[in-house]
Design a protein around this motif. Structure first.
Motif, PDB file in Angstrom:
ATOM      1  N   VAL A   4      25.889  28.230  -8.018  1.00 31.01           N
ATOM      2  CA  VAL A   4      25.154  29.377  -7.110  1.00 31.01           C
ATOM      3  C   VAL A   4      25.409  30.633  -7.721  1.00 31.01           C
ATOM      4  CG1 VAL A   4      25.207  30.216  -4.691  1.00 31.01           C
ATOM      5  CG2 VAL A   4      25.940  27.982  -4.922  1.00 31.01           C
ATOM      6  N   ILE A   5      24.189  31.271  -8.029  1.00 30.66           N
ATOM      7  CA  ILE A   5      24.244  32.613  -8.547  1.00 30.66           C
ATOM      8  C   ILE A   5      23.700  33.521  -7.575  1.00 30.66           C
ATOM      9  CG2 ILE A   5      23.728  31.576 -10.905  1.00 30.66           C
ATOM     10  CD1 ILE A   5      20.776  32.546 -10.516  1.00 30.66           C
ATOM     11  N   SER A   6      23.998  34.828  -8.054  1.00 32.88           N
ATOM     12  CA  SER A   6      23.711  35.813  -7.126  1.00 32.88           C
ATOM     13  C   SER A   6      22.860  37.029  -7.997  1.00 32.88           C
ATOM     14  CB  SER A   6      24.776  36.719  -6.553  1.00 32.88           C
ATOM     15  OG  SER A   6      24.589  37.703  -5.630  1.00 32.88           O
ATOM     16  N   THR A   7      21.770  37.410  -7.804  1.00 32.43           N
ATOM     17  CA  THR A   7      20.711  38.383  -8.162  1.00 32.43           C
ATOM     18  C   THR A   7      19.755  38.848  -7.480  1.00 32.43           C
ATOM     19  OG1 THR A   7      19.417  38.497 -10.271  1.00 32.43           O
ATOM     20  CG2 THR A   7      19.217  36.336  -9.111  1.00 32.43           C
ATOM     21  N   GLY A   8      19.577  40.136  -7.410  1.00 31.63           N
ATOM     22  CA  GLY A   8      18.627  40.512  -6.645  1.00 31.63           C
ATOM     23  C   GLY A   8      18.858  40.785  -4.994  1.00 31.63           C
ATOM     24  N   GLY A   9      20.130  40.689  -4.861  1.00 37.85           N
ATOM     25  CA  GLY A   9      20.791  40.601  -3.476  1.00 37.85           C
ATOM     26  C   GLY A   9      20.369  39.249  -2.818  1.00 37.85           C
ATOM     27  N   LYS A  10      20.188  38.428  -3.501  1.00 36.68           N
ATOM     28  CA  LYS A  10      20.257  37.066  -3.018  1.00 36.68           C
ATOM     29  C   LYS A  10      21.170  36.155  -3.637  1.00 36.68           C
ATOM     30  CE  LYS A  10      15.267  38.080  -1.304  1.00 36.68           C
ATOM     31  NZ  LYS A  10      15.218  39.252  -1.924  1.00 36.68           N
ATOM     32  N   GLN A  11      21.241  34.807  -3.107  1.00 36.54           N
ATOM     33  CA  GLN A  11      21.982  33.611  -3.584  1.00 36.54           C
ATOM     34  C   GLN A  11      21.118  32.603  -3.845  1.00 36.54           C
ATOM     35  OE1 GLN A  11      25.362  33.166  -1.194  1.00 36.54           O
ATOM     36  NE2 GLN A  11      26.062  35.131  -1.548  1.00 36.54           N
ATOM     37  N   TYR A  12      21.052  31.818  -4.892  1.00 39.60           N
ATOM     38  CA  TYR A  12      20.413  30.745  -5.340  1.00 39.60           C
ATOM     39  C   TYR A  12      21.208  29.595  -5.998  1.00 39.60           C
ATOM     40  CZ  TYR A  12      16.654  34.303  -5.386  1.00 39.60           C
ATOM     41  OH  TYR A  12      15.945  35.446  -5.113  1.00 39.60           O
ATOM     42  N   LYS A  13      20.865  28.508  -5.197  1.00 36.39           N
ATOM     43  CA  LYS A  13      21.558  27.064  -5.667  1.00 36.39           C
ATOM     44  C   LYS A  13      20.632  26.635  -7.088  1.00 36.39           C
ATOM     45  CE  LYS A  13      22.806  22.668  -4.504  1.00 36.39           C
ATOM     46  NZ  LYS A  13      22.493  21.409  -3.697  1.00 36.39           N
ATOM     47  N   VAL A  14      21.355  26.594  -8.405  1.00 34.91           N
ATOM     48  CA  VAL A  14      20.501  26.180  -9.587  1.00 34.91           C
ATOM     49  C   VAL A  14      21.072  25.109 -10.222  1.00 34.91           C
ATOM     50  CG1 VAL A  14      19.833  28.755  -9.833  1.00 34.91           C
ATOM     51  CG2 VAL A  14      21.717  27.801 -10.937  1.00 34.91           C
ATOM     52  N   ALA A  15      20.260  24.371 -10.837  1.00 34.93           N
ATOM     53  CA  ALA A  15      20.850  23.160 -11.696  1.00 34.93           C
ATOM     54  C   ALA A  15      19.892  23.240 -13.045  1.00 34.93           C
ATOM     55  CB  ALA A  15      20.445  21.892 -10.922  1.00 34.93           C
ATOM     56  N   PRO A  16      20.373  22.907 -13.882  1.00 36.71           N
ATOM     57  CA  PRO A  16      19.577  22.960 -15.300  1.00 36.71           C
ATOM     58  C   PRO A  16      18.343  22.027 -15.323  1.00 36.71           C
ATOM     59  CG  PRO A  16      22.317  22.173 -15.699  1.00 36.71           C
ATOM     60  CD  PRO A  16      21.826  22.237 -14.124  1.00 36.71           C
ATOM     61  N   GLY A  17      17.367  22.858 -15.625  1.00 39.18           N
ATOM     62  CA  GLY A  17      16.011  22.280 -15.876  1.00 39.18           C
ATOM     63  C   GLY A  17      15.248  22.767 -14.470  1.00 39.18           C
ATOM     64  N   GLU A  18      15.734  23.393 -13.745  1.00 39.79           N
ATOM     65  CA  GLU A  18      15.069  23.859 -12.465  1.00 39.79           C
ATOM     66  C   GLU A  18      14.060  25.177 -12.883  1.00 39.79           C
ATOM     67  OE1 GLU A  18      17.688  24.769  -9.166  1.00 39.79           O
ATOM     68  OE2 GLU A  18      17.341  22.673  -8.477  1.00 39.79           O
ATOM     69  N   LEU A  19      13.246  25.266 -12.220  1.00 42.07           N
ATOM     70  CA  LEU A  19      12.245  26.475 -12.421  1.00 42.07           C
ATOM     71  C   LEU A  19      12.289  27.567 -11.046  1.00 42.07           C
ATOM     72  CD1 LEU A  19      10.069  27.851 -13.994  1.00 42.07           C
ATOM     73  CD2 LEU A  19       8.463  26.639 -12.674  1.00 42.07           C
ATOM     74  N   ILE A  20      12.914  28.475 -10.778  1.00 39.78           N
ATOM     75  CA  ILE A  20      13.123  29.196  -9.746  1.00 39.78           C
ATOM     76  C   ILE A  20      12.514  30.550  -9.756  1.00 39.78           C
ATOM     77  CG2 ILE A  20      15.026  27.861  -8.824  1.00 39.78           C
ATOM     78  CD1 ILE A  20      16.639  30.712  -9.916  1.00 39.78           C
ATOM     79  N   LYS A  21      12.124  31.190  -8.775  1.00 38.39           N
ATOM     80  CA  LYS A  21      11.309  32.535  -8.788  1.00 38.39           C
ATOM     81  C   LYS A  21      12.300  33.341  -8.004  1.00 38.39           C
ATOM     82  CE  LYS A  21       6.602  30.719  -8.104  1.00 38.39           C
ATOM     83  NZ  LYS A  21       5.322  30.643  -7.334  1.00 38.39           N
ATOM     84  N   LEU A  22      12.768  34.607  -8.943  1.00 35.99           N
ATOM     85  CA  LEU A  22      13.589  35.653  -8.688  1.00 35.99           C
ATOM     86  C   LEU A  22      12.966  36.891  -8.296  1.00 35.99           C
ATOM     87  CD1 LEU A  22      16.289  34.801 -11.520  1.00 35.99           C
ATOM     88  CD2 LEU A  22      16.364  33.853  -9.054  1.00 35.99           C
ATOM     89  N   GLU A  23      13.717  37.682  -7.746  1.00 33.84           N
ATOM     90  CA  GLU A  23      13.350  39.350  -7.700  1.00 33.84           C
ATOM     91  C   GLU A  23      12.950  39.580  -9.179  1.00 33.84           C
ATOM     92  OE1 GLU A  23      12.857  40.936  -5.022  1.00 33.84           O
ATOM     93  OE2 GLU A  23      13.174  39.114  -3.771  1.00 33.84           O
ATOM     94  N   LYS A  24      11.876  40.821  -9.401  1.00 37.47           N
ATOM     95  CA  LYS A  24      11.636  40.956 -10.727  1.00 37.47           C
ATOM     96  C   LYS A  24      12.556  41.357 -11.724  1.00 37.47           C
ATOM     97  CE  LYS A  24       8.126  43.533 -13.090  1.00 37.47           C
ATOM     98  NZ  LYS A  24       7.133  44.941 -12.818  1.00 37.47           N
ATOM     99  N   LEU A  25      12.682  40.601 -12.860  1.00 44.56           N
ATOM    100  CA  LEU A  25      13.686  41.260 -13.732  1.00 44.56           C
ATOM    101  C   LEU A  25      13.020  41.956 -15.071  1.00 44.56           C
ATOM    102  CD1 LEU A  25      15.617  37.623 -14.085  1.00 44.56           C
ATOM    103  CD2 LEU A  25      16.269  39.960 -12.657  1.00 44.56           C
ATOM    104  N   SER A  26      13.693  42.676 -15.680  1.00 48.39           N
ATOM    105  CA  SER A  26      13.240  43.538 -16.663  1.00 48.39           C
ATOM    106  C   SER A  26      13.616  42.920 -18.026  1.00 48.39           C
ATOM    107  CB  SER A  26      13.889  44.956 -16.706  1.00 48.39           C
ATOM    108  OG  SER A  26      15.152  45.051 -16.882  1.00 48.39           O
ATOM    109  N   ALA A  27      12.849  41.669 -18.062  1.00 49.50           N
ATOM    110  CA  ALA A  27      13.127  40.917 -19.509  1.00 49.50           C
ATOM    111  C   ALA A  27      11.393  40.287 -19.743  1.00 49.50           C
ATOM    112  CB  ALA A  27      13.827  39.731 -19.283  1.00 49.50           C
TER     113      ALA A  27
END
Length: 102
Positions: A4-27
């Motif tokens: 479970v990671i925290s980024t952009g003020g939200k928490q996301y449950k992630v696993a290897p190989g998943e594709l998720i949409k996060l708040e805009k990152l500067s990358a």
């Protein structure tokens, strides 16, 4: 294994190989991004919970694309008052593919 990671003020449950949409990152597309703020990591019997965060653990992901979500409509309406306000909003996102949990 998941985390479970925290980024952009939200928490996301992630696993290897998943594709998720996060708040805009500067990358840029194709870059590798690290998420050092982990709240939880592991499997059922091997679960590690942070207080509040886990030390010495990170999640690595690669940036797949940048884009905008579908439009949502915001309507404020007061009956019998000749008052109606309508707006729309499209949130920017960054799609990332989780490569590994260290």
């Amino acid at each position: 294994m998941y985390a479970v990671i925290s980024t952009g003020g939200k928490q996301y449950k992630v696993a290897p190989g998943e594709l998720i949409k996060l708040e805009k990152l500067s990358a840029e597309v194709g870059e590798t991004v690290e998420f050092p703020v982990l709240l939880l990591a592991g499997e059922a019997a091997d679960l590690k919970v942070g207080t509040p965060y886990l030390a010495d653990t990170t999640v690595k992901a690669s940036v797949v694309e940048h884009g905008r979500h579908d439009k949502i409509k915001i309507i404020k309406f007061r009956r019998r008052k000749h008052h109606r306000k309508q707006m729309g909003h499209r949130q920017h996102y960054t799609a990332v593919k989780i490569t590994e949990i260290l």
